[in-house]
Scaffold this motif. Sequence first.
Motif, PDB file in Angstrom:
ATOM      1  N   MET A  32       0.844  -1.186   0.000  1.00 22.35           N
ATOM      2  CA  MET A  32       0.000   0.000   0.000  1.00 22.35           C
ATOM      3  C   MET A  32       0.889   1.250   0.000  1.00 22.35           C
ATOM      4  N   ASN A  33       0.502   2.244  -0.768  1.00 27.84           N
ATOM      5  CA  ASN A  33       1.260   3.480  -0.861  1.00 27.84           C
ATOM      6  C   ASN A  33       0.679   4.515   0.083  1.00 27.84           C
ATOM      7  N   SER A  34       1.524   5.372   0.572  1.00 29.42           N
ATOM      8  CA  SER A  34       1.043   6.500   1.339  1.00 29.42           C
ATOM      9  C   SER A  34       1.614   7.749   0.698  1.00 29.42           C
ATOM     10  N   THR A  35       0.852   8.822   0.774  1.00 28.96           N
ATOM     11  CA  THR A  35       1.308  10.067   0.193  1.00 28.96           C
ATOM     12  C   THR A  35       2.523  10.555   0.970  1.00 28.96           C
ATOM     13  N   VAL A  36       3.585  10.803   0.262  1.00 31.40           N
ATOM     14  CA  VAL A  36       4.805  11.311   0.867  1.00 31.40           C
ATOM     15  C   VAL A  36       4.706  12.823   0.977  1.00 31.40           C
ATOM     16  N   LYS A  37       4.148  13.448  -0.065  1.00 27.44           N
ATOM     17  CA  LYS A  37       4.057  14.903  -0.072  1.00 27.44           C
ATOM     18  C   LYS A  37       2.951  15.342  -1.027  1.00 27.44           C
ATOM     19  N   SER A  38       2.252  16.402  -0.635  1.00 27.76           N
ATOM     20  CA  SER A  38       1.276  17.056  -1.508  1.00 27.76           C
ATOM     21  C   SER A  38       1.837  18.426  -1.866  1.00 27.76           C
ATOM     22  N   ILE A  39       1.785  18.743  -3.145  1.00 30.22           N
ATOM     23  CA  ILE A  39       2.355  19.993  -3.645  1.00 30.22           C
ATOM     24  C   ILE A  39       1.315  20.678  -4.519  1.00 30.22           C
ATOM     25  N   GLN A  40       1.090  21.946  -4.279  1.00 29.26           N
ATOM     26  CA  GLN A  40       0.255  22.717  -5.198  1.00 29.26           C
ATOM     27  C   GLN A  40       1.196  23.489  -6.108  1.00 29.26           C
ATOM     28  N   LEU A  41       0.999  23.340  -7.414  1.00 27.30           N
ATOM     29  CA  LEU A  41       1.895  23.957  -8.388  1.00 27.30           C
ATOM     30  C   LEU A  41       1.085  24.762  -9.393  1.00 27.30           C
ATOM     31  N   GLU A  42       1.378  26.047  -9.437  1.00 28.21           N
ATOM     32  CA  GLU A  42       0.769  26.941 -10.425  1.00 28.21           C
ATOM     33  C   GLU A  42       1.693  26.984 -11.627  1.00 28.21           C
ATOM     34  N   THR A  43       1.161  26.722 -12.815  1.00 26.77           N
ATOM     35  CA  THR A  43       1.993  26.782 -14.012  1.00 26.77           C
ATOM     36  C   THR A  43       1.457  27.820 -14.988  1.00 26.77           C
TER      37      THR A  43
ATOM     38  N   PRO B  74      11.667   8.050 -16.643  1.00 23.40           N
ATOM     39  CA  PRO B  74      12.842   7.725 -15.843  1.00 23.40           C
ATOM     40  C   PRO B  74      13.257   8.938 -15.016  1.00 23.40           C
ATOM     41  N   PHE B  75      13.899   8.676 -13.876  1.00 27.55           N
ATOM     42  CA  PHE B  75      14.410   9.767 -13.056  1.00 27.55           C
ATOM     43  C   PHE B  75      15.617   9.287 -12.265  1.00 27.55           C
ATOM     44  N   ARG B  76      16.628  10.129 -12.203  1.00 23.51           N
ATOM     45  CA  ARG B  76      17.805   9.817 -11.390  1.00 23.51           C
ATOM     46  C   ARG B  76      17.924  10.871 -10.295  1.00 23.51           C
ATOM     47  N   CYS B  77      17.766  10.433  -9.061  1.00 22.90           N
ATOM     48  CA  CYS B  77      17.901  11.328  -7.913  1.00 22.90           C
ATOM     49  C   CYS B  77      19.365  11.361  -7.484  1.00 22.90           C
ATOM     50  N   ILE B  78      19.905  12.579  -7.396  1.00 22.84           N
ATOM     51  CA  ILE B  78      21.279  12.783  -6.936  1.00 22.84           C
ATOM     52  C   ILE B  78      21.225  13.875  -5.861  1.00 22.84           C
ATOM     53  N   GLY B  79      21.742  13.572  -4.703  1.00 22.77           N
ATOM     54  CA  GLY B  79      21.752  14.567  -3.633  1.00 22.77           C
ATOM     55  C   GLY B  79      20.535  14.521  -2.734  1.00 22.77           C
ATOM     56  N   GLY B  80      19.669  13.520  -2.923  1.00 25.27           N
ATOM     57  CA  GLY B  80      18.553  13.307  -2.015  1.00 25.27           C
ATOM     58  C   GLY B  80      17.396  14.277  -2.107  1.00 25.27           C
ATOM     59  N   LYS B  81      17.303  15.016  -3.217  1.00 30.80           N
ATOM     60  CA  LYS B  81      16.247  16.025  -3.321  1.00 30.80           C
ATOM     61  C   LYS B  81      15.653  16.040  -4.727  1.00 30.80           C
ATOM     62  N   VAL B  82      14.345  16.254  -4.800  1.00 28.78           N
ATOM     63  CA  VAL B  82      13.622  16.401  -6.068  1.00 28.78           C
ATOM     64  C   VAL B  82      12.834  17.700  -6.007  1.00 28.78           C
ATOM     65  N   CYS B  83      12.933  18.516  -7.049  1.00 27.83           N
ATOM     66  CA  CYS B  83      12.160  19.755  -7.152  1.00 27.83           C
ATOM     67  C   CYS B  83      11.123  19.606  -8.256  1.00 27.83           C
ATOM     68  N   PHE B  84       9.927  20.129  -8.020  1.00 23.18           N
ATOM     69  CA  PHE B  84       8.835  20.122  -8.991  1.00 23.18           C
ATOM     70  C   PHE B  84       8.550  21.574  -9.347  1.00 23.18           C
ATOM     71  N   ARG B  85       8.593  21.885 -10.662  1.00 23.26           N
ATOM     72  CA  ARG B  85       8.435  23.279 -11.081  1.00 23.26           C
ATOM     73  C   ARG B  85       7.694  23.381 -12.405  1.00 23.26           C
ATOM     74  N   ASP B  86       7.286  24.598 -12.686  1.00 22.09           N
ATOM     75  CA  ASP B  86       6.686  24.958 -13.964  1.00 22.09           C
ATOM     76  C   ASP B  86       7.755  24.854 -15.055  1.00 22.09           C
ATOM     77  N   LEU B  87       7.415  24.270 -16.184  1.00 23.62           N
ATOM     78  CA  LEU B  87       8.339  24.188 -17.309  1.00 23.62           C
ATOM     79  C   LEU B  87       8.907  25.571 -17.653  1.00 23.62           C
ATOM     80  N   TYR B  88       8.079  26.592 -17.587  1.00 22.46           N
ATOM     81  CA  TYR B  88       8.515  27.935 -17.973  1.00 22.46           C
ATOM     82  C   TYR B  88       9.518  28.540 -17.000  1.00 22.46           C
ATOM     83  N   ASP B  89       9.753  27.911 -15.844  1.00 19.23           N
ATOM     84  CA  ASP B  89      10.825  28.378 -14.958  1.00 19.23           C
ATOM     85  C   ASP B  89      12.173  28.272 -15.655  1.00 19.23           C
ATOM     86  N   LEU B  90      12.253  27.408 -16.675  1.00 23.48           N
ATOM     87  CA  LEU B  90      13.497  27.265 -17.440  1.00 23.48           C
ATOM     88  C   LEU B  90      13.769  28.474 -18.342  1.00 23.48           C
ATOM     89  N   MET B  91      12.794  29.380 -18.494  1.00 22.44           N
ATOM     90  CA  MET B  91      12.971  30.544 -19.367  1.00 22.44           C
ATOM     91  C   MET B  91      13.868  31.612 -18.744  1.00 22.44           C
TER      92      MET B  91
END
Length: 167
Positions: free
Chosen positions: A1-12, A88-105
Motif C-alpha cells: 500500500m502506498n502513502s502520500t509522501v508529499k502534496s504539492i500545489q503547483l501553479e503553471t 525515468p528519473f535519477r535522484c542525486i543529492g537526495g532532493k527532487v524539485c517540482f516546477r513549472d516548465l517555464y521556470d526554465l525561461m
Amino acid sequence: MNSTVKSIQLETVGMGIIFYSPHNASHIEEGDDYLSVHYTNVPDVRRHVRAGSIVGFCTGTPGTFRLRVQRGQPAMCSEQHEFSLELPFRCIGGKVCFRDLYDLMEWNAECSSEQTLLLRDGAYKVMVRSNTPPSGVLGDKQLIDFYFQRVEELPDIPHQGSPYLCP
C-alpha cells in the motif's frame, strides 16, 4: 500500500511540469533562458528525459495542479486513469524539485521547500497518473499522482516525441 509522501500545489504558466534533482540542473546559470536554447526541440527534451536529469512532460495547459507524490507502485492499473505516463528519473543529492516548465525561461536555482521532496539517491521509474478534474477543465485544480518506484537501471521511455500526460 502506498502513502502520500508529499502534496504539492503547483501553479503553471507554461504547458508542462519539470522535476529534477538540483545537482542535475547545477550547470544552468542564474537568469539563463535554458528552455529556448536547450529544452525546446524534441531531441533535446528526449535526451534530458532519457538521462532522468531534468524530466519534463506536457500537461496540455497551464493551470493549478495538485501533485500527490508517493513511493512505490500505484494501487490501480493505468487503465483506470484517463492519462498515464512513465518516466525515468535519477535522484542525486537526495532532493527532487517540482516546477513549472517555464521556470526554465529565466532560471533561478532556488526551489521552494513546498515544491521539494526528499528522496533516496538512485534510479527511479516514475509513474504519472491523472484524470480530467471535476470541472471538466484541464489544469483546474487537477490532481496528478506521481509514484516513484526505485529500480536498478533507468527505464527507457517509449514516447516518440516529448512526453505528454494530457492531450
